[in-house]
Design a protein around this motif. Structure first.
Motif, PDB file in Angstrom:
ATOM      1  N   ALA A   1       4.745  10.995 -10.075  1.00  0.00           N
ATOM      2  CA  ALA A   1       4.422  10.933  -8.648  1.00  0.00           C
ATOM      3  C   ALA A   1       4.400   9.497  -8.136  1.00  0.00           C
ATOM      4  CB  ALA A   1       3.074  11.602  -8.388  1.00  0.00           C
ATOM      5  N   LEU A   2       3.917   8.567  -8.941  1.00  0.00           N
ATOM      6  CA  LEU A   2       3.889   7.158  -8.528  1.00  0.00           C
ATOM      7  C   LEU A   2       5.301   6.617  -8.325  1.00  0.00           C
ATOM      8  CD1 LEU A   2       1.006   5.779 -10.770  1.00  0.00           C
ATOM      9  CD2 LEU A   2       1.086   5.671  -8.265  1.00  0.00           C
ATOM     10  N   LEU A   3       6.263   7.155  -9.049  1.00  0.00           N
ATOM     11  CA  LEU A   3       7.639   6.698  -8.924  1.00  0.00           C
ATOM     12  C   LEU A   3       8.402   7.443  -7.823  1.00  0.00           C
ATOM     13  CD1 LEU A   3       8.720   6.331 -12.666  1.00  0.00           C
ATOM     14  CD2 LEU A   3       8.282   4.488 -11.040  1.00  0.00           C
ATOM     15  N   GLU A   4       8.045   8.691  -7.573  1.00  0.00           N
ATOM     16  CA  GLU A   4       8.929   9.547  -6.779  1.00  0.00           C
ATOM     17  C   GLU A   4       8.378  10.018  -5.443  1.00  0.00           C
ATOM     18  OE1 GLU A   4      10.032  12.756  -9.316  1.00  0.00           O
ATOM     19  OE2 GLU A   4      10.893  11.457 -10.856  1.00  0.00           O
ATOM     20  N   ASN A   5       7.059  10.060  -5.262  1.00  0.00           N
ATOM     21  CA  ASN A   5       6.503  10.692  -4.049  1.00  0.00           C
ATOM     22  C   ASN A   5       6.454   9.751  -2.865  1.00  0.00           C
ATOM     23  OD1 ASN A   5       6.233  12.954  -5.564  1.00  0.00           O
ATOM     24  ND2 ASN A   5       4.009  13.115  -5.412  1.00  0.00           N
ATOM     25  N   HIS A   6       7.617   9.325  -2.410  1.00  0.00           N
ATOM     26  CA  HIS A   6       7.702   8.483  -1.207  1.00  0.00           C
ATOM     27  C   HIS A   6       7.926   9.414  -0.012  1.00  0.00           C
ATOM     28  CE1 HIS A   6       7.986   4.597  -3.327  1.00  0.00           C
ATOM     29  NE2 HIS A   6       8.614   5.288  -4.254  1.00  0.00           N
ATOM     30  N   HIS A   7       6.956   9.413   0.902  1.00  0.00           N
ATOM     31  CA  HIS A   7       7.043  10.314   2.043  1.00  0.00           C
ATOM     32  C   HIS A   7       7.524   9.553   3.281  1.00  0.00           C
ATOM     33  CE1 HIS A   7       5.144  13.247  -0.407  1.00  0.00           C
ATOM     34  NE2 HIS A   7       3.982  12.622  -0.445  1.00  0.00           N
ATOM     35  N   VAL A   8       8.276  10.235   4.100  1.00  0.00           N
ATOM     36  CA  VAL A   8       8.751   9.642   5.355  1.00  0.00           C
ATOM     37  C   VAL A   8       7.609   9.655   6.369  1.00  0.00           C
ATOM     38  CG1 VAL A   8      10.391   9.850   7.253  1.00  0.00           C
ATOM     39  CG2 VAL A   8      11.083  10.428   4.920  1.00  0.00           C
ATOM     40  N   GLY A   9       7.471   8.546   7.129  1.00  0.00           N
ATOM     41  CA  GLY A   9       6.457   8.486   8.173  1.00  0.00           C
ATOM     42  C   GLY A   9       5.170   7.937   7.706  1.00  0.00           C
TER      43      GLY A   9
END
Length: 314
Positions: A306-314
């Motif tokens: 999650a630290l590497l992949e969970n980039h959310h827009v906004g």
């Protein structure tokens, strides 16, 4: 005037007085801020000067300006104050098992939403430890740990090896070469070579290291560069077509899917980096309870992912 021993002169209180005079530019202004009579502050400053047998301020100018000796005293004095704070924290940790403060250096490629979710979970335990987050980039992330400015570093090279520092793998992070749809490189259909990339401005994230020039990647000789402070700035610059460059795929993917970025094949090696996390080994005894809490969470593959992949827009 009674002579003061040099060690007594270098008290935290006196260092604070000197810092106030240097920052405000006058004894009178410093005295007002500190709630002192100006003559009393002047007396204290001269006591320090007499004890060290140096002139700390040039009083010939309109403002109280530090002499080179005074500037060095404040630089070194800040180190002494930081060491005193560190001693106090170590003593408290020994007494309670909880660190008064845990500082986490996070590289620009870490997902902020996951980081703050971890902070929420940590606070929910009722732990007395204060958290401090440092935003770092490239070699600055590991340097913060090595220099004692952080206790835990997220997003360092998984291959890092330093004395007194323990590292563990977090995962692999793929970078893709991406441009805005209106960028000149967007319409090229073949694999793009360096000679085609060089005429176009690159967007680079500045290394946050304080030592030397830091690291830079994928900048070609003679290529114009727009340097920005964070990966989020780099993303926005490339979305606006201000330049081209490699972006972490998890960060760029929502914009690729929406058509706001175009991934281009390039004649470069596959850009996959092994990312890890690191922490300082305690010199004696076990790590504090706050550090143990974070290390236990980082042992979970879902947390690392999650630290590497969970980039959310906004």
């Amino acid at each position: 005037m009674a002579s003061t021993a040099p060690r007594s002169a270098l008290s935290p209180e006196n260092l604070g007085l000197l810092e106030a005079v240097a920052r405000l530019g006058s004894m009178a202004a410093a005295a007002r801020e500190l709630g002192m009579v100006p003559s009393a502050l002047t007396y204290r400053v001269r006591q320090v000067e007499d004890a060290l047998d140096v002139l700390l301020f040039d009083r010939s100018a309109r403002r109280a300006q530090l002499t080179p000796a005074g500037a060095e005293l404040l630089r070194s004095g800040q180190y002494l104050l930081d060491e005193l704070d560190a001693v106090a924290q170590r003593v408290k940790r020994v007494a309670t098992g909880w660190e008064p403060q845990l500082t986490i250096a996070t590289d620009a490629v870490m997902a902020r939403s996951t980081l703050f979710e971890l902070c929420e979970a940590f606070y929910a335990t009722g732990a007395p430890t204060r958290l401090k987050i440092r935003a770092e980039t490239l070699s600055g992330t590991l340097e913060a740990l090595r220099g004692g400015l952080a206790d835990l570093a997220l997003g360092v090279s998984a291959d890092a090896s330093l004395p007194d520092i323990q590292t563990a793998p977090m995962g692999q992070l793929r970078f893709v070469f991406a441009v805005a749809p209106h960028h000149p490189l967007a319409d090229i259909e073949h694999s793009i070579g360096d000679d085609e990339i060089r005429p176009h401005r690159a967007v680079a994230v500045a290394d946050s290291t304080q030592r030397g020039n830091g690291q830079s990647f994928n900048i070609l000789p003679g290529q114009d560069v727009l340097t920005v402070p964070t990966m989020q700035h780099k993303l926005e610059a490339q979305l606006r077509g201000l330049g081209c460059g490699f972006l972490p795929l998890p960060l760029a993917q929502p914009y690729i899917s929406a058509g706001h970025l175009v991934v281009k094949a390039v004649q470069r090696p596959n850009h996959v980096f092994r990312v890890g996390y690191a922490w300082r080994r305690p010199h004696s005894g076990e790590a504090g309870q706050a550090m143990r809490w974070w290390l236990e969470r980082l042992q979970h593959p879902t947390t690392r992912s999650a630290l590497l992949e969970n980039h959310h827009v906004g």
